[in-house]
Design a protein around this motif. Structure first.
Motif, PDB file in Angstrom:
ATOM      1  N   GLY A   1       0.775  -1.240  -0.312  1.00  0.00           N
ATOM      2  CA  GLY A   1      -0.044   0.138   0.154  1.00  0.00           C
ATOM      3  C   GLY A   1       1.140   1.472   0.038  1.00  0.00           C
ATOM      4  N   GLU A   2       0.433   2.356  -0.457  1.00  0.00           N
ATOM      5  CA  GLU A   2       0.865   3.471  -0.291  1.00  0.00           C
ATOM      6  C   GLU A   2       1.476   3.778   1.248  1.00  0.00           C
ATOM      7  N   THR A   3       2.744   4.974   0.648  1.00  0.00           N
ATOM      8  CA  THR A   3       3.123   5.453   2.311  1.00  0.00           C
ATOM      9  C   THR A   3       1.770   5.717   2.988  1.00  0.00           C
ATOM     10  N   GLY A   4       2.090   5.912   4.768  1.00  0.00           N
ATOM     11  CA  GLY A   4       0.875   6.607   4.991  1.00  0.00           C
ATOM     12  C   GLY A   4      -0.736   5.398   5.010  1.00  0.00           C
ATOM     13  N   ALA A   5      -0.319   4.880   4.199  1.00  0.00           N
ATOM     14  CA  ALA A   5      -2.212   4.180   3.976  1.00  0.00           C
ATOM     15  C   ALA A   5      -2.531   2.820   6.015  1.00  0.00           C
ATOM     16  N   GLY A   6      -1.564   2.916   6.006  1.00  0.00           N
ATOM     17  CA  GLY A   6      -2.301   2.131   7.209  1.00  0.00           C
ATOM     18  C   GLY A   6      -1.110   1.018   7.141  1.00  0.00           C
ATOM     19  N   LYS A   7      -0.218   0.107   6.261  1.00  0.00           N
ATOM     20  CA  LYS A   7       0.442  -1.113   6.605  1.00  0.00           C
ATOM     21  C   LYS A   7       0.907  -1.615   7.728  1.00  0.00           C
TER      22      LYS A   7
ATOM     23  N   LEU B   1       7.993  -2.992  -1.702  1.00  0.00           N
ATOM     24  CA  LEU B   1       8.770  -3.343  -3.535  1.00  0.00           C
ATOM     25  C   LEU B   1       8.063  -4.134  -3.808  1.00  0.00           C
ATOM     26  N   PRO B   2       8.033  -3.776  -5.853  1.00  0.00           N
ATOM     27  CA  PRO B   2       6.977  -4.786  -6.256  1.00  0.00           C
ATOM     28  C   PRO B   2       8.060  -6.393  -6.256  1.00  0.00           C
ATOM     29  N   GLN B   3       9.170  -6.619  -6.234  1.00  0.00           N
ATOM     30  CA  GLN B   3       9.723  -7.464  -6.556  1.00  0.00           C
ATOM     31  C   GLN B   3       9.511  -8.562  -5.641  1.00  0.00           C
TER      32      GLN B   3
ATOM     33  N   ARG C   1       1.757   0.239  -9.907  1.00  0.00           N
ATOM     34  CA  ARG C   1       1.260   1.128  -8.833  1.00  0.00           C
ATOM     35  C   ARG C   1       2.763   1.481  -8.404  1.00  0.00           C
ATOM     36  N   MET C   2       3.236   0.059  -7.892  1.00  0.00           N
ATOM     37  CA  MET C   2       4.453  -0.291  -6.816  1.00  0.00           C
ATOM     38  C   MET C   2       6.117   0.125  -7.744  1.00  0.00           C
ATOM     39  N   LEU C   3       5.503  -0.444  -8.943  1.00  0.00           N
ATOM     40  CA  LEU C   3       7.134  -0.230  -9.486  1.00  0.00           C
ATOM     41  C   LEU C   3       7.266   1.815 -10.310  1.00  0.00           C
ATOM     42  N   SER C   4       5.939   2.366 -10.494  1.00  0.00           N
ATOM     43  CA  SER C   4       6.074   3.478 -10.879  1.00  0.00           C
ATOM     44  C   SER C   4       5.005   4.844 -10.469  1.00  0.00           C
ATOM     45  N   GLY C   5       4.135   4.498  -9.698  1.00  0.00           N
ATOM     46  CA  GLY C   5       3.519   5.911  -9.114  1.00  0.00           C
ATOM     47  C   GLY C   5       2.867   6.147  -9.929  1.00  0.00           C
ATOM     48  N   ARG C   6       2.383   4.369 -11.128  1.00  0.00           N
ATOM     49  CA  ARG C   6       1.101   5.567 -11.409  1.00  0.00           C
ATOM     50  C   ARG C   6       0.943   4.179 -12.705  1.00  0.00           C
ATOM     51  N   VAL C   7       0.238   3.780 -13.208  1.00  0.00           N
ATOM     52  CA  VAL C   7      -0.651   2.463 -14.224  1.00  0.00           C
ATOM     53  C   VAL C   7      -0.491   3.323 -15.181  1.00  0.00           C
TER      54      VAL C   7
ATOM     55  N   HIS D   1       5.385  -4.208 -17.066  1.00  0.00           N
ATOM     56  CA  HIS D   1       6.497  -4.797 -16.153  1.00  0.00           C
ATOM     57  C   HIS D   1       5.929  -5.412 -14.651  1.00  0.00           C
ATOM     58  N   ALA D   2       4.700  -5.395 -14.399  1.00  0.00           N
ATOM     59  CA  ALA D   2       3.871  -5.848 -13.745  1.00  0.00           C
ATOM     60  C   ALA D   2       3.668  -7.625 -14.041  1.00  0.00           C
ATOM     61  N   SER D   3       3.383  -7.276 -15.268  1.00  0.00           N
ATOM     62  CA  SER D   3       2.756  -9.321 -15.977  1.00  0.00           C
ATOM     63  C   SER D   3       4.565  -9.788 -15.947  1.00  0.00           C
ATOM     64  N   ASN D   4       5.419  -8.964 -16.356  1.00  0.00           N
ATOM     65  CA  ASN D   4       6.400 -10.607 -15.849  1.00  0.00           C
ATOM     66  C   ASN D   4       6.990 -10.317 -14.750  1.00  0.00           C
ATOM     67  N   LEU D   5       7.105  -9.700 -13.918  1.00  0.00           N
ATOM     68  CA  LEU D   5       7.413 -10.264 -12.159  1.00  0.00           C
ATOM     69  C   LEU D   5       6.559 -11.128 -11.471  1.00  0.00           C
ATOM     70  N   LEU D   6       5.240 -11.015 -12.363  1.00  0.00           N
ATOM     71  CA  LEU D   6       4.003 -12.478 -11.515  1.00  0.00           C
ATOM     72  C   LEU D   6       5.154 -13.436 -12.648  1.00  0.00           C
TER      73      LEU D   6
END
Length: 557
Positions: A29-35, A494-496, A534-540, A547-552
């Motif tokens: 989650g984003e910083t401050g979201a409450g993880k 980290l998305p990785q 979102r985690m990779l670049s801050g936007r979708v 890139h997200a597909s490659n990670l998965l």
């Protein structure tokens, strides 16, 4: 494993229920979201310190509930240690349901499968069920006691048995030393107590005290004090039975008995009555005889009354000094006297026993040291191998044994030493490693464990601090490896790392009716791919989604 956690009114979390999976679970989650609120709620559920400020503003109480699913045999093993006698009230067949409520004024209530328990019970269960590694907890890696405990986990069964035996024997020897010192230090006091006990025992024995005599004397005193009234009553009774001028009860009953006896010859039905009157007549005669004997013996005797009063005073003085149970005091005094008189013999026995057991302590110390040297070598090898996989391949790790003052756990302490880069000096972990390095070293240590406890849930809170790129990929891979042996929850940016998880949870913050609310949801498929983007670049966008597909494809998803 922790299969489900429900949270209500904890800070920004209004209501959330999260189902977790075996293996690696990622929380993002984003910083401050409450993880970290999720980890905070879990820590509170497992006995963490309750503070009123954790309760959501405007609410009366916060509630946390967690369901742990473990083999019934494991639960029946751990429950008695945590719950004591209450363990019999907990049915573990459907798992372990822990619940805690915290009110707005800071009071809390705790439950295990519906049974009300103290917060210490939750804390004891928490130590057994969850291993939490946050930034603060990772700093414990620098604690010598924590390092020794980690090393001792590698010493093997024989080493563990030697550690257990030495700890128990050390306590026994320390107790014997204290006892020996007490005997030696109390020389003059012992002599004084000996004299005093002998005096007390002599006084009681010379008195011939007995409770039976006390009761007998009390009865005699009562009789002597009331002799005049007793004489009058006994004389009046005797006169009524047989007055001097003739007649009286004895003569009357005797006459009646004679009449009935003659009549019974004519009518047999009167026979029983005649027999009863004859018996009464004989009984009255006996009573009269004893009354006259009593009157002959009973007389006012002031001298005897004084003797009785004096003896009772002596016995009462003994009870005042030694308590009502004078014989019991005498028995205990004799036992204490015997112990003091045999102090020299006890001193000899203690000295001999301590000398013998100190040699055994030394033998156990050598066994423990040998086991630790071997464990330090194996631990260093396994951690070193894991550090390479965590992109710390230029880092040297070593567990150094340092001699110290002998104690119950042995003759040495351990110091974890690292050398981050070739050519640099080796320094203790506590002085050199950064927070990120500590996180990875702790992970390397966990991976090095021969058999991580499959019933323990490992939580890594921001193990990704200070890393990225290939290092993040390596850490994610290792976390997934650990997740193959037990349940792991990692809170990460980290998305990785998140892509390696078999279950992915997203924490987000939104405004509802003018109030900020933290939402927690499990994401799969396209929703998960968008979160990684979102985690990779801050936007979708197209690039981040690719890139997200490659990670998965390359990770656990």
């Amino acid at each position: 494993m922790l299969s489900e956690i429900s949270v209500r009114n904890v800070a920004l979390i209004e209501s959330a229920t999260l189902r977790l999976s075996p293996g690696l679970n990622a929380v993002t989650g984003e910083t401050g979201a409450g993880k970290t609120l999720l980890a905070t709620a879990l820590q509170l559920l497992l006995g963490g310190r309750a503070r009123a400020e954790v309760v959501r503003a405007g609410e009366e109480r916060a509630e946390m509930e967690g369901l742990f699913e473990l083999p019934e045999g494991v639960l029946r093993e751990i429950l008695p240690a945590a719950l004591g006698d209450l363990a019999e009230e907990v049915d573990p067949r459907d798992g372990l349901l822990l619940r805690r409520t915290i009110t707005a004024d800071g009071r809390s209530r705790c439950y295990v499968n519906g049974v009300s328990v103290g917060v210490r019970v939750l804390a004891a269960l928490g130590e057994r069920l969850v291993s939490y590694h946050g930034q603060r907890e990772q700093a414990r890696l620098a604690d010598p006691a924590e390092q020794l405990a980690l090393l001792d986990a590698f010493v093997g069964p024989e080493g563990l048995e030697a550690l257990r035996e030495r700890a128990e024997l050390w306590r026994s020897v320390e107790e014997a030393r204290r006892r020996l010192e007490e005997i030696r230090a109390s020389g003059e006091a012992r002599l004084r107590e000996l004299d005093f006990l002998r005096y007390q025992i002599g006084e009681i024995e010379a008195s011939g005290y007995s409770r039976e005599e006390m009761e007998r004397l009390l009865a005699e005193r009562e009789r002597l004090r009331n002799v005049t009234g007793l004489l009058e009553a006994a004389a009046a009774a005797a006169a009524a039975l047989a007055p001097e001028e003739g007649g009286g009860a004895v003569e009357a009953v005797s006459a009646a008995a004679s009449e009935l006896e003659r009549a019974s010859r004519l009518d047999g039905d009167l026979g029983p009555l005649a027999e009863r009157l004859a018996g009464a007549s004989a009984e009255l005669g006996d009573v009269l005889y004893e009354l006259r004997a009593y009157l002959d013996e009973l007389e006012a005797n002031p001298e005897r009354l004084e003797e009785v009063e004096n003896r009772l005073a002596e016995l009462r003085e003994l009870e005042r000094k030694y308590g009502e149970d004078v014989p019991g005091y005498l028995r205990r005094a004799r036992e204490r006297l015997s112990g003091l008189e045999n102090a020299d013999e006890e001193t000899g026995r203690l000295e001999e026993w301590i000398f013998r057991e100190e040699r055994r302590l030394a033998e156990l110390g050598e066994e423990i040291s040998a086991a630790r040297r071997e464990a330090a070598r194996h631990l260093a090898e396994r951690v070193q191998e894991n550090l390479k996989g965590l992109r710390l391949d230029r880092t040297l790790f070593r567990a150094e044994l340092v001699p110290c003052e002998p104690g119950p756990s042995g003759n040495e302490r351990v110091e974890f030493v690292i050398r981050p880069n070739p050519g640099e000096p080796e320094l203790p972990v506590r002085r050199y490693a950064s927070g990120g390095e500590l996180s990875r070293i702790m992970l390397a240590l966990r991976l090095a464990q021969r058999e991580p406890d499959p019933s323990v849930t490992y939580i890594f809170d921001e193990v990704d601090a200070g890393i990225g790129g290939e290092t993040a990929t390596a850490v994610g891979s290792r976390l997934r490896e650990l997740g193959g042996r037990c349940q792991v929850i990692t809170i990460t940016h980290l998305p990785q790392i998140a892509s390696e998880a078999s279950s992915h949870v997203v924490v987000s913050k939104e405004e509802v009716s003018g109030r900020t609310v933290t939402r927690i949801r499990r994401v799969e498929g396209e929703e998960r791919r968008r979160e990684l983007a979102r985690m990779l670049s801050g936007r979708v966008d197209r690039v981040s989604l690719a890139h997200a597909s490659n990670l998965l494809v390359g990770g656990g998803g």
